[in-house]
Motif scaffolding. Structure first.
Motif, short mmCIF file in Angstrom:
data_model
loop_
_atom_site.label_atom_id
_atom_site.label_comp_id
_atom_site.label_asym_id
_atom_site.label_seq_id
_atom_site.Cartn_x
_atom_site.Cartn_y
_atom_site.Cartn_z
N THR A 48 0.84 -1.19 0.00
CA THR A 48 0.00 0.00 0.00
C THR A 48 0.88 1.24 0.00
OG1 THR A 48 -1.85 1.08 1.16
CG2 THR A 48 -0.10 0.14 2.52
N CYS A 49 0.26 2.40 -0.12
CA CYS A 49 0.96 3.67 -0.07
C CYS A 49 0.53 4.44 1.17
CB CYS A 49 0.68 4.50 -1.32
SG CYS A 49 1.33 3.76 -2.84
N CYS A 63 5.53 3.96 -0.85
CA CYS A 63 4.71 2.95 -1.50
C CYS A 63 5.47 1.64 -1.49
CB CYS A 63 4.37 3.32 -2.94
SG CYS A 63 3.09 4.58 -3.12
N CYS A 65 5.17 -2.08 -3.23
CA CYS A 65 4.45 -2.70 -4.34
C CYS A 65 5.07 -4.05 -4.67
CB CYS A 65 4.44 -1.77 -5.56
SG CYS A 65 6.08 -1.16 -6.04
N ASP A 75 3.26 6.48 -9.91
CA ASP A 75 2.16 5.87 -10.65
C ASP A 75 2.32 4.37 -10.70
OD1 ASP A 75 -0.12 5.59 -12.13
OD2 ASP A 75 0.80 6.13 -14.04
N GLY A 78 1.64 2.53 -7.50
CA GLY A 78 0.26 2.42 -7.05
C GLY A 78 -0.25 3.59 -6.25
N LYS A 82 -6.25 3.89 -6.84
CA LYS A 82 -6.55 3.22 -5.58
C LYS A 82 -7.95 2.62 -5.59
CE LYS A 82 -2.83 4.31 -3.25
NZ LYS A 82 -1.91 3.29 -2.76
N CYS A 106 -5.84 0.18 -1.30
CA CYS A 106 -4.92 -0.70 -2.01
C CYS A 106 -4.77 -0.19 -3.44
CB CYS A 106 -5.43 -2.14 -2.03
SG CYS A 106 -5.75 -2.86 -0.40
N SER A 107 -3.66 -0.50 -4.05
CA SER A 107 -3.51 -0.11 -5.45
C SER A 107 -4.44 -0.95 -6.32
CB SER A 107 -2.06 -0.31 -5.91
OG SER A 107 -1.75 -1.67 -6.02
N GLU A 109 -3.77 -2.27 -9.05
CA GLU A 109 -3.05 -3.41 -9.58
C GLU A 109 -3.06 -4.59 -8.62
OE1 GLU A 109 -1.97 -0.36 -9.60
OE2 GLU A 109 -1.88 0.15 -11.73
N GLU A 110 -3.19 -4.32 -7.32
CA GLU A 110 -3.16 -5.39 -6.32
C GLU A 110 -4.51 -6.10 -6.19
OE1 GLU A 110 -0.66 -4.49 -2.55
OE2 GLU A 110 -1.78 -2.70 -3.07
N CYS A 129 -5.01 -6.11 1.19
CA CYS A 129 -4.54 -5.98 -0.18
C CYS A 129 -3.91 -7.30 -0.60
CB CYS A 129 -3.50 -4.86 -0.29
SG CYS A 129 -4.05 -3.26 0.38
#
Length: 253
Positions: A48-49, A63, A65, A75, A78, A82, A106-107, A109-110, A129
């Motif tokens: 997460t960020c 972040c 990832c 970017d 993530g 979000k 969570c991003s 992408e996750e 996440c």
């Protein structure tokens, strides 16, 4: 060596259980922020960020990832895209079929994860996440069931995550409906601009909200709802020039 928004450093192979880290510390009075890119040991898939402002006024942004070279920029790490997921762990508190925990970011992408396992005769749950999109969907191995999903708050329960079976129950995937999705803080979202369409659990439906801040600016959001009761309401903080929120939760059955 040089490390900033444009200079990423050299590639490095991280160990098992590690992800990538991108962090920036901005200190008042400093000429330049301090950047760091490296491997990072992530606990419980907490990719997460975060952003923290210290008592001294320093801003810490980071972040963690999980994909190849994802810490190149904010970017890819993530920080921009979000979704919200539920987060809880039976080891740390109440987390089971009916207690989904708290919301976390969570991003995209996750995606979100819900999993359960049986250990020492006890059924243990975890939500959070995922960090592992290679196994998107649901799988059952031995006494463990895991679902990874990509919609906001989709890890509320097994049906919203898309599972037809779970270790403690047998359920059927819940019906879904199409809702509009947009957020005026990150894109176009207004009375006329409805955003794109997304699939939401029919049990919770869609939500639309508008918040008017002290500066008179409106923030509008459309998305899946996390509530199960359809209603509309207005919340006003009671002060002149204060914050006023209007929201509706809609169920289509």
């Amino acid at each position: 060596g040089a490390c900033n928004d444009e200079e990423y450093g050299v590639e490095k192979v991280c160990g098992e259980g590690e992800g990538c880290l991108l962090s920036k510390e901005t200190t008042p009075g400093a000429e330049q922020p301090f950047f760091l890119r490296d491997c990072y040991a992530v606990l419980d898939n907490e990719y997460t960020c975060k952003k923290i402002i210290t008592e001294t006024g320093a801003t810490l942004e980071s972040c963690a990832c999980s994909t190849e070279l994802c810490n190149q920029n904010w970017d890819t790490a993530g920080a921009e895209a979000k979704i919200k997921c539920y987060s809880c762990d039976s080891h740390d508190g109440e987390c089971d079929d009916t207690h989904a925990g708290t919301e976390t970011e969570c991003s995209v992408e996750e995606g979100c994860v819900i999993s359960t396992d049986i250990y020492d005769g006890k059924t243990l749950f975890m939500r959070g996440c995922s960090g592992d999109l290679d196994s998107q969907g649901c799988n059952n191995e031995d006494n463990a069931t895991t679902c990874i999903c990509l919609e906001p708050l989709c890890n509320y329960d097994w049906s919203t995550a898309g599972s037809s079976t779970a270790s403690s129950d047998t359920t059927q995937p819940g019906p879904t409906i199409q809702c509009y999705k947009c957020d005026s803080t990150s894109g176009e979202c207004s009375e006329e601009a409805h955003g794109g369409q997304t699939e939401c659990p029919q049990a919770t439906g869609c939500t639309i909200s508008k918040t008017t801040g002290r500066d008179g600016e409106d923030v509008m959001i459309r998305d899946c709802s996390a509530e199960k009761d359809a209603l509309c309401d207005t919340i006003d903080d009671g002060e002149d020039g204060g914050v006023c929120s209007h929201y509706c939760l809609i169920l289509t059955l």
